[in-house]
Design an enzyme around this catalytic site. Structure first.
Site, PDB file in Angstrom:
ATOM      1  CG  HIS A 182      43.478  45.407  45.707  1.00  0.00           C
ATOM      2  ND1 HIS A 182      44.286  43.797  44.763  1.00  0.00           N
ATOM      3  CD2 HIS A 182      44.409  44.785  46.431  1.00  0.00           C
ATOM      4  CE1 HIS A 182      45.242  42.958  45.111  1.00  0.00           C
ATOM      5  NE2 HIS A 182      45.006  43.629  46.198  1.00  0.00           N
ATOM      6  CE1 TYR A 197      39.032  37.808  38.138  1.00  0.00           C
ATOM      7  CE2 TYR A 197      39.797  39.832  38.357  1.00  0.00           C
ATOM      8  CZ  TYR A 197      39.604  38.682  39.078  1.00  0.00           C
ATOM      9  OH  TYR A 197      38.786  38.503  40.255  1.00  0.00           O
ATOM     10  N   PRO A 247      34.114  30.679  39.787  1.00  0.00           N
ATOM     11  CG  PRO A 247      36.409  30.171  39.988  1.00  0.00           C
ATOM     12  CD  PRO A 247      35.195  29.295  40.000  1.00  0.00           C
ATOM     13  CE  LYS A 285      30.784  39.805  42.922  1.00  0.00           C
ATOM     14  NZ  LYS A 285      31.013  40.695  43.399  1.00  0.00           N
ATOM     15  CE1 TYR A 337      36.390  41.130  40.436  1.00  0.00           C
ATOM     16  CE2 TYR A 337      37.664  42.654  42.625  1.00  0.00           C
ATOM     17  CZ  TYR A 337      37.543  41.334  41.617  1.00  0.00           C
ATOM     18  OH  TYR A 337      38.651  40.632  41.690  1.00  0.00           O
TER      19      TYR A 337
END
Length: 390
Positions: A72, A201, A293, A297, A385
């Site tokens: 991704h 998100y 979550p 990580k 990220y």
């Protein structure tokens, strides 16, 4: 019995460490209180940083991940009814993440360990790490009604948040830091195509939602819910209806629903223990830290702990150097606190807090707007990220 490294816990952290040590010529035995089927049945996240991918490659357990995993290059932030793409690949100079379920990572590591003929004792009960403050640590356990003692040079505690290793440390030798969040994630796994090619998100007035995936045909969705909610009160229909209310019109129209394979509730917590080394016993993964979550990580921090521990033990056995062992906690905790900060920030940014009011909501909206308008802000999110190099 004797081995060089006794590993307690056969989750991905313990299995990865065992495989890396084996590749370095270091003998190890893994003890696990549950059955192999139970370990494989645990549903967990599946966003891997490059560091985790690299370690799986070094362990010889990356072939299926590269064949079936989904690289991704970005994520999407949904707020104010619109989606905004964060281009991870472009903002970080070519880095990306790999979407590949933790269950599959565990399965691959189990297969690699079995192929190498390495010893894993499943359903080992009454496991006790002993004498780790001296030069001759040992682990006692029972298996099939027989008591055993495993002599070793080092003990690796990869046995999770509720494991015996951290609990065996005298309280005066350890400090813990914890933040408990006033909500949880209700998750649903289904054999349906993902609603989007990348993770979404969502920050909405009804609460946070995450649209994730395990493959091109299997999806994982999450809803922010109060801690008082019970899984059994959420039918599949109720879950899908609520998820639709938290999506933008395009995603809502593209969403494919279906029967759930699994539903579960996960409370959110930030937790760190210091230090992570006690004589000749080391804590790694969830035994030492938990992250919400939101930042993806958890598994990646466990992998980076294992990376540092593998380096330290390789230096000890191959070079006679104790430096990596002495610095294990310091190296891990620097990375852990960076990840804890990012996960706390993402959680605070994307969720609705019961005690928050109109002011907090306006600040969240301003911050989200700043991220998508400012390259510097978007880059900071992207760099955290995709993860930092070891």
């Amino acid at each position: 019995m004797r081995t060089q490294v006794a590993i307690i816990g056969a989750g991905p952290a313990g299995l990865l460490l065992g495989q890396l040590l084996y590749k370095a010529g270091i003998d190890n035995i893994i003890l696990e209180q549950r059955s192999a089927d139970y370990v494989l049945g645990r549903i967990r996240a599946g966003v891997l940083e490059q560091v985790s991918v690299d370690l799986l490659e070094a362990a010889g357990a990356a072939e299926r991940m590269h064949a079936e995993g989904l690289p991704h290059d970005g994520i999407e932030l949904l707020f104010g009814g619109q989606r905004h793409r964060i281009d991870l690949h472009e903002l970080t100079g070519g880095k990306r993440v790999m979407v590949y379920g933790q269950t599959e990572v565990t399965r691959d590591l189990m297969a690699a360990r079995a192929a190498a003929g390495l010893t894993t004792v499943y359903e080992a009960t009454n496991v006790q790490p002993l004498d780790f403050d001296g030069d001759q640590p040992r682990v006692t356990y029972e298996h099939d009604g027989v008591s055993h003692t495993l002599q070793c040079d080092f003990i690796a505690g990869c046995d999770g948040f509720h494991g015996v290793c951290r609990a065996s440390v005298p309280p005066q030798q350890i400090r813990t830091f914890e933040k408990v969040y006033p909500f949880g994630w209700l998750g649903l796994l289904s054999d349906t195509p993902p609603v989007s090619d990348e993770l979404i998100y969502a920050h909405t007035e009804r609460g946070f939602a995450l649209c994730s995936q395990r493959s091109l045909t299997r999806s994982r969705y999450y809803l922010q819910v109060p801690l008082t909610e019970k899984v059994e009160d959420w039918s599949d229909e109720r879950f899908w209806d609520e998820l639709k209310l938290r999506l933008d019109p395009e995603a809502r129209a593209q969403l494919v629903t279906g029967p759930s394979l699994e539903k579960s509730m996960a409370p959110l917590r930030s937790f760190v223990t210091e230090p992570m080394r006690f004589g000749r016993m080391f804590l790694a993964g969830d035994a030492a830290h938990i992250v919400p979550p939101t930042g993806a990580k958890g598994l990646n921090l466990a992998a980076s702990d294992v990376g540092y521990l593998h380096q330290a033990m390789t230096e000890y056995y191959q070079q006679g150097s104790y430096e990596g062992i002495e610095r294990y906690s310091e190296r891990c905790l620097r990375r852990i606190w960076n990840a804890e900060r990012f996960s706390w920030w993402m959680t605070s940014l994307m969720h609705n807090f019961p005690e928050g009011g109109g002011f907090d909501a306006k600040v969240q909206a301003a911050e989200l707007g700043y991220i998508v308008r400012s390259r510097a802000a978007a880059t900071a999110l992207a760099e955290n990220y995709v993860g930092l190099a070891l």
